[in-house]
Design a protein around this motif. Sequence first.
Motif, mmCIF file in Angstrom:
data_model
loop_
_atom_site.group_PDB
_atom_site.id
_atom_site.type_symbol
_atom_site.label_atom_id
_atom_site.label_comp_id
_atom_site.label_asym_id
_atom_site.label_seq_id
_atom_site.Cartn_x
_atom_site.Cartn_y
_atom_site.Cartn_z
ATOM 1 N N PRO A 69 0.914 -1.146 0.032
ATOM 2 C CA PRO A 69 -0.153 0.000 0.015
ATOM 3 C C PRO A 69 0.904 1.390 0.101
ATOM 4 O O PRO A 69 1.195 1.773 0.999
ATOM 5 N N LEU A 127 2.035 5.239 -1.118
ATOM 6 C CA LEU A 127 1.536 6.622 -1.392
ATOM 7 C C LEU A 127 2.752 7.608 -1.520
ATOM 8 O O LEU A 127 3.599 7.425 -1.026
ATOM 9 N N TRP A 134 -5.719 10.311 1.724
ATOM 10 C CA TRP A 134 -4.834 9.260 1.382
ATOM 11 C C TRP A 134 -5.271 7.884 2.079
ATOM 12 O O TRP A 134 -5.224 6.885 1.485
ATOM 13 N N ARG A 135 -6.256 7.703 3.001
ATOM 14 C CA ARG A 135 -6.840 6.628 3.372
ATOM 15 C C ARG A 135 -7.642 5.949 2.596
ATOM 16 O O ARG A 135 -7.733 4.744 2.403
ATOM 17 N N ARG A 195 -7.015 6.035 -0.662
ATOM 18 C CA ARG A 195 -6.463 5.449 -1.617
ATOM 19 C C ARG A 195 -5.469 4.273 -1.491
ATOM 20 O O ARG A 195 -4.619 3.812 -2.376
ATOM 21 N N VAL A 196 -5.513 3.952 -0.334
ATOM 22 C CA VAL A 196 -4.812 2.651 0.145
ATOM 23 C C VAL A 196 -5.170 1.402 -0.570
ATOM 24 O O VAL A 196 -6.152 1.168 -0.838
ATOM 25 N N GLY A 197 -4.107 0.812 -1.413
ATOM 26 C CA GLY A 197 -4.575 -0.243 -2.181
ATOM 27 C C GLY A 197 -5.128 -0.037 -3.801
ATOM 28 O O GLY A 197 -5.270 -1.026 -4.315
ATOM 29 N N THR A 198 -4.571 1.266 -3.943
ATOM 30 C CA THR A 198 -4.701 1.481 -5.354
ATOM 31 C C THR A 198 -3.875 0.931 -6.196
ATOM 32 O O THR A 198 -2.875 0.493 -6.060
ATOM 33 N N ALA A 215 1.641 3.172 3.696
ATOM 34 C CA ALA A 215 0.378 3.208 4.764
ATOM 35 C C ALA A 215 0.702 1.836 5.802
ATOM 36 O O ALA A 215 0.775 0.723 5.303
ATOM 37 N N THR A 216 0.882 1.910 6.931
ATOM 38 C CA THR A 216 0.837 0.710 7.992
ATOM 39 C C THR A 216 -0.471 0.544 8.344
ATOM 40 O O THR A 216 -1.454 1.415 8.567
ATOM 41 N N ALA A 225 -2.340 -1.630 7.079
ATOM 42 C CA ALA A 225 -3.162 -2.487 5.924
ATOM 43 C C ALA A 225 -2.423 -3.247 5.356
ATOM 44 O O ALA A 225 -2.127 -3.609 4.232
ATOM 45 N N TRP A 277 1.803 5.707 8.602
ATOM 46 C CA TRP A 277 2.764 5.560 7.621
ATOM 47 C C TRP A 277 4.388 5.563 7.735
ATOM 48 O O TRP A 277 4.865 6.212 8.823
#
Length: 207
Positions: free
Chosen positions: A31, A33, A61-62, A64-67, A86-87, A89, A153
């Motif tokens: 994840p 960013l 940004w939360r 967008r995690v996993g984009t 991102a931590t 996740a 993060w």
Amino acid sequence: MLGSDRSDNWRRAFRVELRAEAIGLAFRGWPVLPGTYPVGGHWAGRDGVEDTGPVPVHADWRDRVGTRAEQVATWWTGHPYTLLLATGAGYDAIEVGDDLGRGAARVLRSVGLPVPIIATPEHRWFFLTRSGDELVADLAANADVVHHGEGGWISLPPSPFQHGVVHWRVKPEVCGWQIPSSRVVQDALLDAIQESAGARTRQLVAG
């Protein structure tokens, strides 16, 4: 003028490297960013944000995690953004100082369990772990130990800092891209703390 051209060329090359690393990690499901980046004495890339270190460029940004990697690639088209993970996740990190970091890395090597380790120019080490576990009491009470989990993060290599670049102490490739459980790293940290205390006691006795 010549200095400005050299600086622009450096930023352009660095942006390409950061973008390539971001794409590669995103393809592996990390994840990642974009984060603010150092320019002069401040961090640029997100208006209205004053910080002493990198923060996510996007306020959402939360979300967008996993984009997907294809979209991640577009984030680095114009600026040399730092590369953030991102931590919470799927990935967490345990942050410690130089001495404890070296000690824990030595413990892990001695038992044949290398884990991905990141170091910053500010003399902090980050051990990557799988998400899920909080710090045990002895580590939670240690001011030199910080757990990065849900909602946080960390910076990934090769992110620029004010005085240097974030780098790998142990690359993920060395570990076959296997991320350990948090308890594996915590046990190594506890062993390193115990070894350090034992060494100090022996020095006092010998002295």
